[in-house]
Design an enzyme around this catalytic site. Structure first.
Site, short mmCIF file in Angstrom:
data_model
loop_
_atom_site.label_atom_id
_atom_site.label_comp_id
_atom_site.label_asym_id
_atom_site.label_seq_id
_atom_site.Cartn_x
_atom_site.Cartn_y
_atom_site.Cartn_z
N CYS A 3 0.85 -1.19 0.00
CA CYS A 3 0.00 0.00 0.00
C CYS A 3 0.88 1.23 0.00
O CYS A 3 0.50 2.30 -0.46
CB CYS A 3 -0.96 -0.04 1.18
N ASP B 170 2.79 2.60 2.67
CA ASP B 170 3.10 3.35 3.89
C ASP B 170 3.71 2.44 4.95
O ASP B 170 3.14 1.40 5.26
CB ASP B 170 1.83 3.98 4.46
N CYS C 177 3.13 8.62 2.19
CA CYS C 177 2.58 9.81 1.57
C CYS C 177 2.54 10.98 2.57
O CYS C 177 2.88 10.83 3.73
CB CYS C 177 1.19 9.52 1.04
N CYS D 259 -4.73 6.09 5.50
CA CYS D 259 -3.33 6.45 5.78
C CYS D 259 -3.24 7.22 7.09
O CYS D 259 -2.22 7.23 7.76
CB CYS D 259 -2.73 7.34 4.70
#
Lengths: 168, 390
Positions: free
Chosen positions: A36, A38, A66, A110
């Site tokens: 993904c 992260d 991110c 996130c």
């Protein structure tokens, strides 16, 4: 100025607080996966306050991810400093989201990375010090680990790759 | 041209500003020459004349007859018209369509939908530079194949396919060949006859024209069904009142591209290669995505170890540089770019990707600025990353 993210997110993204690995930490929470995109490592140093309660003396993080992942890693380290472990555990995803301000819907997950990272760091501390683990924390730990297992199963190839990179 | 002061726009593959010369041409079509091309009176005929002239200009860029240009509203529409239009007009001859793994979503999704309608889709893989294998293509074409659709220049990594060879193979096998030339039209020379292309998608807003105008070249005699039925505009292939202002702008943009292409290609290649060389030299563990030579004059695409692309794009934006990434974190689907995965990138490599695309207003000092600030940004993000301490 970019309006994709809130002021709070940009503040922490531009000038992240408490960056870096911690030596002699008391608890470490490793969370996220490469697939993904992260990954967060959250470190805590535990001490005692005047009343003898266990508090988080120091916190720091390393994040690959991110804007929001970096911002909320930074934010949570500032939120937990000086808090008792019980107080820190009460930081929910909703509370963090509220502090972050406007988050694009598909980026909400996130924003939750840091909450799980903190939870795992405290769990690590309890486990290492052979303390009784609160039920709620145990439940969270199991959920996080279960999720990790699912991902590991699904993306075996990438997870082994991730380990290789991290061991470098 | 664009008065965006200290911002450096390096996302020309996403869209381009409209050239002021184009805007000037367009203006008269809003309130003076606003007629409906289907009207018999002079307002209508003025508009009709502008439309037909535009058809000629746009077609001349790729050596078509004017009547072979069908104006549409977007590149997505042109690609949909090509795939669905050919599929439904030729389904009696077969239901097999060949595309590549690195098509634009408008081709991928149209093909996926056709699959649900009973068509068979073959997706050709690409090599690490993004090229399809010509032997694979030959082998993939079967008796029931009706269409091959291969993107000319990829929008993410800029790789330019061997389009003449593909055209030759398709011609030899007697199947229609469509290419999505959205990124290459007006940027590199295309000759649909020499290249044996039967259908080609081109788009105005990637070449300094307005949004809302695009076209599909359809070779004379091609069996194709329309998507939109109605008043019978565009030779019955695209009913809708014609957006003359946008199409006149598209044509003017094409005219300028044609006139300036040779010089511009040379200029952009010089800047592109300076940027690539500079990035690879100045930044440790940086890599180029795409083909080292067969690539668009304006495209660069890198990946940086231990850095995530979405945060990189936001960091660059803070310094006034507009860029793009194939990172999962940047997409609503949270999946890494299908193009980067197709060239063999691992998810973490796709996460660390950065696309910088140059254009008409990119100056050498812009490239110098990027080369000055990018290493620092990468260094900062790497410092935050748990992967490696620097």
């Amino acid at each position: 100025m970019n309006t994709l993210y809130s002021k709070e997110i940009m503040k922490h993204f531009r000038h992240p607080r408490n960056v870096g690995k911690m030596k002699n930490y008391d608890g470490l929470g490793k969370i996220g996966n490469l697939l993904c995109g992260d990954i967060l490592w959250l470190y805590i140093k535990v001490g005692k306050d005047k009343k003898g309660r266990e508090i988080i003396k120091k916190a720091s993080f390393s994040t690959f991810g991110c804007t929001i992942a970096i911002a909320n890693s930074s934010l949570i380290t500032t939120m937990i400093k000086g808090k008792t472990l019980g107080e820190a555990m009460k930081i929910t995803k909703e509370k963090l989201l509220k502090r972050l301000g406007k988050v694009p819907p598909f980026k909400i997950h996130c924003s939750l990375l840091a909450v799980d990272g903190l939870s795992e760091a405290i769990y690590d501390y309890f486990l290492k010090n052979k303390k009784e683990i609160p039920k709620e924390l145990q439940k969270r730990h199991e959920r996080i680990q279960k999720h990790l297992k699912i991902i590991e199963e699904r993306y075996k190839e990438y997870v082994s790759l991730e380990k290789k990179i991290l061991e470098k | 041209m664009p008065k965006t002061s200290k911002r450096i726009y390096l996302d020309y593959a996403a869209t381009t500003p409209v050239d002021s010369r184009v805007i000037k041409v367009m203006l008269s079509y809003f309130s003076e020459r606003f007629g409906n091309t289907m009207s018999l009176h002079s307002f209508g005929q003025e508009a009709k004349q502008a439309l037909e002239e535009s058809r000629e200009v746009v077609g001349s860029l790729i050596k078509t007859k004017p009547t072979e240009i069908i104006f549409t509203g977007s590149g997505t529409e042109s690609n949909n018209l090509a795939l669905k239009g050919i599929a439904f007009a030729n389904r009696k001859n077969g239901r097999h369509i060949i595309i590549s793994q690195i098509e634009h979503p408008s081709v991928l999704e149209a093909a996926k939908w056709l699959e649900s309608q009973g068509f068979k889709i073959t997706k050709l893989p690409v090599d690490r530079h993004g090229l399809i294998n010509l032997n694979n293509l030959k082998k993939a074409i079967k008796k029931d194949t009706i269409l091959v659709s291969i993107i000319h220049a990829n929008n993410e990594i800029g790789t330019i396919q061997r389009i003449s060879e593909i055209g030759k193979i398709c011609k030899g096998k007697g199947v229609y060949f469509h290419t999505d030339a959205t990124q290459s039209f007006g940027k590199v020379p295309i000759d649909v006859n020499k290249m044996n292309i039967d259908l080609l998608t081109a788009n105005s807003h990637k070449m300094y024209g307005p949004k809302g105008a695009a076209c599909l070249f359809v070779r004379e005699g091609t069996k194709i069904e329309p998507l939109l039925h109605g008043g019978g505009h565009e030779a019955g292939l695209r009913s809708s009142t014609v957006n003359v202002a946008a199409i006149a702008g598209f044509a003017e943009a094409a005219r300028i591209c044609k006139r300036e292409m040779k010089k511009e290609v040379k200029r952009l290649i010089k800047l592109r290669d300076k940027l690539i060389k500079g990035v690879l030299e100045k930044i440790e563990e940086s890599h180029l995505n795409g083909h080292p030579k067969k690539r668009l004059p304006n495209n660069t695409n890198f990946w940086f170890s231990f850095v995530e692309g979405e945060s990189l794009v936001i960091q660059l934006d803070l310094l006034g540089i507009s860029a793009s990434t194939g990172s999962a974190c940047s997409s609503a689907k949270l999946e890494p770019s299908h193009v980067l995965l197709a060239i063999g990138s691992k998810p973490h490599q796709a996460h660390g990707s950065l696309r910088l695309t140059l254009g008409r207003w990119t100056k050498e000092k812009d490239i110098d600025y990027v080369l000055k600030v990018l290493p620092g940004i990468i260094g900062r993000l790497r410092k935050i990353s748990p992967f490696k301490k620097r």
